[in-house]
Design a protein around this motif. Structure first.
Motif, short mmCIF file in Angstrom:
data_model
loop_
_atom_site.label_atom_id
_atom_site.label_comp_id
_atom_site.label_asym_id
_atom_site.label_seq_id
_atom_site.Cartn_x
_atom_site.Cartn_y
_atom_site.Cartn_z
N ASP A 193 9.10 -91.58 -0.24
CA ASP A 193 9.77 -90.79 -1.35
C ASP A 193 9.17 -90.80 -2.42
OD1 ASP A 193 11.82 -91.93 0.07
OD2 ASP A 193 12.71 -94.00 -1.07
N LYS A 194 7.87 -91.63 -3.01
CA LYS A 194 6.91 -90.52 -3.75
C LYS A 194 5.94 -89.97 -3.88
CE LYS A 194 9.39 -94.61 -7.72
NZ LYS A 194 8.36 -95.61 -8.40
N GLU B 162 6.23 -88.26 -1.28
CA GLU B 162 7.26 -87.15 -0.44
C GLU B 162 6.31 -86.21 0.81
OE1 GLU B 162 7.26 -84.27 -3.16
OE2 GLU B 162 8.17 -85.00 -4.04
N ASN C 49 12.22 -89.80 5.49
CA ASN C 49 11.98 -88.64 5.31
C ASN C 49 11.64 -87.42 6.52
OD1 ASN C 49 13.15 -89.27 2.12
ND2 ASN C 49 11.27 -90.41 1.85
N TYR D 145 10.10 -83.80 5.62
CA TYR D 145 9.03 -83.39 4.54
C TYR D 145 7.99 -82.90 5.60
CZ TYR D 145 10.72 -85.33 0.25
OH TYR D 145 10.80 -85.70 -1.09
#
Length: 323
Positions: free
Chosen positions: A53-54, A56, A112, A115
């Motif tokens: 998440d962080k 990305e 994710n 991305y």
């Protein structure tokens, strides 16, 4: 645009490798790749998802769908600190077959995925491993095994502070490091570990240690049971498999499993009746994760061990991909 695949183990070093790639190649196609043994610490999953998440970055998770103990039961072989069949089968083989041959394992999950900058993330990809200078003995074998891919190990070639990389993104380190483990693999149960490692597990997480100790006992007895000539030759059915499989899968103890655990000392005195080794000699001791000591013996004499005998998985060193 180039492809970059980070072998993301859930450890601090592999996170630093991911940060290195993200920082130096922000416009390229980057993937976090995690091979799951399904035997990890709960906080490892918090860490890898938070990292994805962080940072990305997209994360691909692959798994055979079985744990190391289940694999040992299937193979009738106890992985140990001399032969790491679990890391070979559940991590190395899974990743090699996927990246080199396009074979998708039993379990595939994405996190994710949006991305991803290109769905073709394998072609001419550079592979990254979080290997530091203290593990430089792994560099040569890993690069050889992953030919023709280019392999990069940023922590060997650069001065990188793992804790600074975590602080940069405000991510708390996996709790296994807080418990003084040297890595974040398999909830401290890595069978390639040594006495000092397992002593630390006993002191920091006695419940997990005791569960692992019982698994070692039961799997050992099951392997020796299967070495009886009539069982090996198929003249008699394997009447223990279902009970042992259920035990290593759920922890449920059938009457057969309870009998094994309640009579461990008795069974040890009868080892000569329950099978032979590869040389045809009577088996004189149980199968264990460590060469010199069982977890049961370590638990009874926790002080009398080599605290510097730590050991570790060392994934991607032993596996030959030429098949």
């Amino acid at each position: 645009m180039q492809n970059h695949i980070i072998f993301f183990s859930g450890g601090k070093s592999s996170f630093s490798a991911a940060d290195y790639v993200k920082t130096n190649f922000p416009e390229d196609n980057i993937l976090l790749y995690f091979t799951d043994t399904l035997w990890e610490d709960e906080d490892l999953y918090r860490f890898i998802y938070e990292a994805s998440d962080k940072l990305e970055l997209p994360m691909l998770i692959h798994s055979r769908g079985i744990t190391p103990p289940q694999l040992m039961v299937q193979q009738r072989f106890m992985a140990n600190n001399r032969v790491g069949t679990c890391s070979k089968e559940l991590k190395m083989k899974v990743s090699a077959q996927y990246l080199k041959k396009g074979i998708v394992p039993e379990v595939e999950k994405w996190h994710n995925r949006h991305y991803l900058k290109s769905e073709d993330f394998i072609s001419e990809a550079t592979l990254y491993f979080g290997i530091g200078f203290e593990e430089m003995h792994r560099e040569g074998p890993i690069k050889a095994n992953w030919q023709p891919f280019k392999v990069v190990m940023p922590l060997i070639d650069n001065i990188i502070d793992n804790d600074a990389a975590l602080k940069k993104y405000g991510i708390r380190q996996p709790r296994m490091y807080d418990m003084q483990f040297s890595h974040n693999n398999c909830k401290g149960r890595c069978v390639k570990a040594g006495q000092g490692h397992f002593k630390n597990l006993l002191m920091k997480d006695e419940k997990t240690f005791m569960e692992l100790m019982e698994q070692e006992i039961v799997i050992s007895e099951y392997i020796r049971y299967c070495k009886q000539p009539a069982i090996k030759e198929g003249k008699l059915p394997d009447r223990m498999y279902d009970d042992v499989w259920e035990f290593v899968s759920t922890g449920k103890k059938s009457d057969k499993i309870k009998h094994i655990l309640d009579n461990t000392s008795y069974l040890k005195s009868k080892l000569r009746l329950l099978g032979e080794n590869a040389k045809g000699e009577p088996i004189k001791k149980p199968f264990t994760f460590m060469k010199t000591l069982s977890l049961e013996e370590l638990e009874k004499k926790p002080v009398q061990c080599d605290i510097w005998d730590i050991g570790g998985c060392g994934c991607f060193v032993e596996y030959e991909t030429k098949e």
